[in-house]
Design a protein around this motif. Structure first.
Motif, PDB file in Angstrom:
ATOM      1  N   LYS A  89      92.983  27.552  25.968  1.00 13.15           N
ATOM      2  CA  LYS A  89      93.745  28.101  26.663  1.00 13.15           C
ATOM      3  C   LYS A  89      94.446  29.346  26.073  1.00 13.15           C
ATOM      4  O   LYS A  89      94.653  30.406  26.810  1.00 13.15           O
ATOM      5  CB  LYS A  89      94.658  27.133  27.524  1.00 13.15           C
ATOM      6  N   TYR A  92      89.782  27.726  33.601  1.00  8.94           N
ATOM      7  CA  TYR A  92      90.971  28.366  33.497  1.00  8.94           C
ATOM      8  C   TYR A  92      90.417  29.882  33.133  1.00  8.94           C
ATOM      9  O   TYR A  92      89.699  30.239  32.424  1.00  8.94           O
ATOM     10  CB  TYR A  92      91.746  28.029  32.057  1.00  8.94           C
ATOM     11  N   ASP A 129      94.396  27.900  36.380  1.00  7.28           N
ATOM     12  CA  ASP A 129      93.363  26.928  36.503  1.00  7.28           C
ATOM     13  C   ASP A 129      92.855  27.178  37.848  1.00  7.28           C
ATOM     14  O   ASP A 129      93.394  27.484  38.965  1.00  7.28           O
ATOM     15  CB  ASP A 129      94.078  25.385  36.623  1.00  7.28           C
TER      16      ASP A 129
END
Length: 144
Positions: free
Chosen positions: A96, A124, A118
């Motif tokens: 992420k 993501y 998300d």
């Protein structure tokens, strides 16, 4: 290090195109999601004609690359579809943090088309157009 893959957009014939690419290039689809598979589709205001269309498809190309695609709803969104600019460069980040770094950097002085966050399909994900007009998607899939 992130992976970079071509992401093609079509006007309703993604499934036909990708079946053709699969017949020529080989392999099996590792992911195929239709718009109706979004939970719930109504949340995304998906028009009826698009429910059975492809929201996301992935065909492996060799060891680490994929050909990605979808049926674009550009006309529905009030944008014109033009072959030649019907693609994104898709970046698959390893975390992420890497996805955020790449998204923030590429979107500087550009346009965020979909904020990175998300998604309902488990990644993501975000979309942007950089300051030079190049379209990008950035994602991190925790399941890979």
């Amino acid at each position: 290090m992130a992976l970079f893959n071509p992401y093609l957009h079509f006007t309703g014939n993604t499934e036909e195109a990708f079946n053709f690419y699969k017949s020529v290039l080989g392999g099996e689809f590792i992911k195929l999601v239709r718009y109706k598979d979004l939970a719930p589709a109504a949340e995304y205001a998906i028009p009826e004609p698009y429910l059975d269309k492809i929201m996301y498809i992935a065909l492996p190309l060799g060891k680490n690359n994929m050909l990605l695609g979808s049926d674009a709803m550009l006309e529905h969104e009030g944008r014109k579809f033009t072959f030649g600019d019907n693609f994104h460069i898709a970046i698959s980040a390893e975390s992420k943090e890497e996805a955020d770094h790449l998204f923030t950097g590429l979107s500087a002085d550009g346009k965020i088309d979909m904020p990175i966050e998300d998604s309902s399909w488990g990644t993501y994900f975000g979309m942007l157009t950089d300051k030079f007009g190049v379209q990008w998607t950035v994602d991190f899939d925790p399941n890979l």
